[in-house]
Every structure is written in C-alpha cells, then in structure tokens.
Write a protein that holds these residues in place. Structure first.
Motif, PDB file in Angstrom:
ATOM      1  N   MET A 274     122.291  36.275-118.568  1.00 49.46           N
ATOM      2  CA  MET A 274     122.682  35.375-119.634  1.00 49.46           C
ATOM      3  C   MET A 274     122.238  33.942-119.294  1.00 49.46           C
ATOM      4  SD  MET A 274     126.326  34.894-121.627  1.00 49.46           S
ATOM      5  CE  MET A 274     127.313  34.399-120.260  1.00 49.46           C
ATOM      6  N   ALA A 275     122.416  33.535-118.060  1.00 47.45           N
ATOM      7  CA  ALA A 275     122.019  32.180-117.659  1.00 47.45           C
ATOM      8  C   ALA A 275     120.514  32.002-117.802  1.00 47.45           C
ATOM      9  CB  ALA A 275     122.460  31.888-116.232  1.00 47.45           C
TER      10      ALA A 275
ATOM     11  N   ASP B  43     121.149  27.877-110.509  1.00 50.80           N
ATOM     12  CA  ASP B  43     122.061  26.736-110.402  1.00 50.80           C
ATOM     13  C   ASP B  43     123.223  26.877-111.379  1.00 50.80           C
ATOM     14  OD1 ASP B  43     120.462  25.607-108.462  1.00 50.80           O
ATOM     15  OD2 ASP B  43     119.482  24.181-109.830  1.00 50.80           O
ATOM     16  N   ARG B  44     122.914  27.221-112.627  1.00 50.42           N
ATOM     17  CA  ARG B  44     123.963  27.354-113.643  1.00 50.42           C
ATOM     18  C   ARG B  44     124.920  28.499-113.295  1.00 50.42           C
ATOM     19  NH1 ARG B  44     122.821  22.963-114.144  1.00 50.42           N
ATOM     20  NH2 ARG B  44     121.344  22.115-115.610  1.00 50.42           N
ATOM     21  N   THR B  45     124.382  29.596-112.748  1.00 46.71           N
ATOM     22  CA  THR B  45     125.234  30.733-112.363  1.00 46.71           C
ATOM     23  C   THR B  45     126.201  30.307-111.274  1.00 46.71           C
ATOM     24  OG1 THR B  45     123.506  32.307-112.967  1.00 46.71           O
ATOM     25  CG2 THR B  45     125.223  33.096-111.478  1.00 46.71           C
TER      26      THR B  45
ATOM     27  N   VAL C  40     128.896  28.352-112.830  1.00 44.19           N
ATOM     28  CA  VAL C  40     129.821  29.220-113.563  1.00 44.19           C
ATOM     29  C   VAL C  40     130.834  29.845-112.606  1.00 44.19           C
ATOM     30  CG1 VAL C  40     129.997  31.408-114.829  1.00 44.19           C
ATOM     31  CG2 VAL C  40     128.322  29.690-115.532  1.00 44.19           C
ATOM     32  N   PHE C  41     130.369  30.302-111.449  1.00 42.42           N
ATOM     33  CA  PHE C  41     131.298  30.913-110.497  1.00 42.42           C
ATOM     34  C   PHE C  41     132.266  29.883-109.912  1.00 42.42           C
ATOM     35  CE2 PHE C  41     128.463  34.568-110.680  1.00 42.42           C
ATOM     36  CZ  PHE C  41     129.398  35.589-110.757  1.00 42.42           C
ATOM     37  N   LEU C  42     131.803  28.662-109.738  1.00 36.52           N
ATOM     38  CA  LEU C  42     132.724  27.611-109.290  1.00 36.52           C
ATOM     39  C   LEU C  42     133.759  27.333-110.371  1.00 36.52           C
ATOM     40  CD1 LEU C  42     130.239  25.153-107.545  1.00 36.52           C
ATOM     41  CD2 LEU C  42     132.033  26.516-106.450  1.00 36.52           C
TER      42      LEU C  42
ATOM     43  N   LEU D  40     127.401  27.297-120.173  1.00 37.90           N
ATOM     44  CA  LEU D  40     125.949  27.241-120.409  1.00 37.90           C
ATOM     45  C   LEU D  40     125.624  26.431-121.657  1.00 37.90           C
ATOM     46  CD1 LEU D  40     125.113  30.920-119.461  1.00 37.90           C
ATOM     47  CD2 LEU D  40     124.443  28.868-118.176  1.00 37.90           C
ATOM     48  N   ILE D  41     126.404  26.586-122.701  1.00 39.66           N
ATOM     49  CA  ILE D  41     126.188  25.810-123.930  1.00 39.66           C
ATOM     50  C   ILE D  41     126.421  24.328-123.656  1.00 39.66           C
ATOM     51  CG2 ILE D  41     127.136  25.315-126.226  1.00 39.66           C
ATOM     52  CD1 ILE D  41     127.555  28.371-126.522  1.00 39.66           C
ATOM     53  N   ASP D  42     127.504  24.009-122.945  1.00 45.20           N
ATOM     54  CA  ASP D  42     127.787  22.601-122.621  1.00 45.20           C
ATOM     55  C   ASP D  42     126.651  21.981-121.812  1.00 45.20           C
ATOM     56  OD1 ASP D  42     130.202  22.792-123.927  1.00 45.20           O
ATOM     57  OD2 ASP D  42     131.407  22.962-122.099  1.00 45.20           O
TER      58      ASP D  42
END
Length: 153
Positions: A1-2, A14-16, A19-21, A48-50
C-alpha cells in the motif's frame, strides 16, 4: 500500500516505518473488540494520505518560490541565474532543517506573503503568538543558513 502511494521503494520503506511508529503510539487507543487489520489499514491509509498532501503542498510551495527567484534573476546574465539557483537551494535546505511548525510560518508569511492576521486565522492562534512564532522561525532559519554558509567557506 505504501509503495502504491509513494511510487518509490525508498520512500515507501520510510513511510512504512513511520506507520509502524504511529501504530505503536496508537495501540493504547485500540478497541480490542474491533477488527485489528481494518483498524491498522485505516491508520496506515490516513498516514499515507496526510504525508502525500504534506509533500505535495511543500513541492507546490517550492515550485512557486523557484519561479519567483528565477524570474527575478531572469533580467541578469548567467551569473545572476546561478546565484539565484544557489540561493534557492540554500534556503530550501535551511527550511527543511526547521521543525514543521517553523517551516510552515516562514512559508506562509515570507514566501506566500500572508499577513499576520491571515496566519492567526489559518493556524487558529492568537496574533501575538503568530508574530512571536514568525520571529523565532526567522531567527532559527538565519542561524541554520549562517551555519551552512560557514561550512561552505
């Protein structure tokens, strides 16, 4: 998805991680009676949208700033154009080293030309707080730029 949101493997990684954080911080709010997968995917999607909106907004601001700087240098020769590009690069590097809060007020006030009153309305802050924040952001940016210039000498 990322990866679908970002388009590049490095940015998706990086985004993943972000997300986990975010998931770790949000776990105390999770209702254990609900579907965890749906909750987690919603959290990931919203993050992800933000991030997409934030980076798109920052890119738009950078492009508008680049246009202004380059158009001001267009009257000069190649040397003025080179100086303008270096200046633009240095300023964006400095802005990226500021906190998001400080970067936002500099962009709104100094790059977009918003009035203090408009900033107060946009940020939902008292006028005095906005003026103080703009002043602190300018001081921090000047400090960062001075450090960077010192490193170039």
């Amino acid at each position: 998805m990322a990866y679908q949101f970002c388009g590049s493997r490095e940015e998706a990684e990086d985004r993943t991680q972000e997300v986990f954080l975010k998931l770790h911080g949000a776990l105390p709010k999770y209702d254990f009676g609900k579907n965890f997968t749906a909750w987690f995917l919603t959290l990931a999607k919203n993050h992800l949208i933000d991030e997409y909106r934030r980076t798109k907004w920052e890119k738009t601001q950078r492009d508008e700033f680049d246009e202004r700087v380059l158009s001001q240098a267009a009257g000069g020769g190649p040397e003025e154009s080179l100086v303008a590009k270096e200046t633009r690069s240095l300023i964006w590097e400095g802005l990226n080293r500021l906190s998001a809060e400080m970067r936002m007020v500099i962009i709104l006030r100094d790059l977009q030309g918003k009035s203090y009153e408009e900033l107060a309305e946009i940020l939902s802050l008292p006028l005095g707080t906005v003026k103080s924040r703009v002043n602190r952001a300018r001081i921090q940016l000047a400090k960062v730029l001075k450090e960077r210039r010192g490193g170039l000498s």
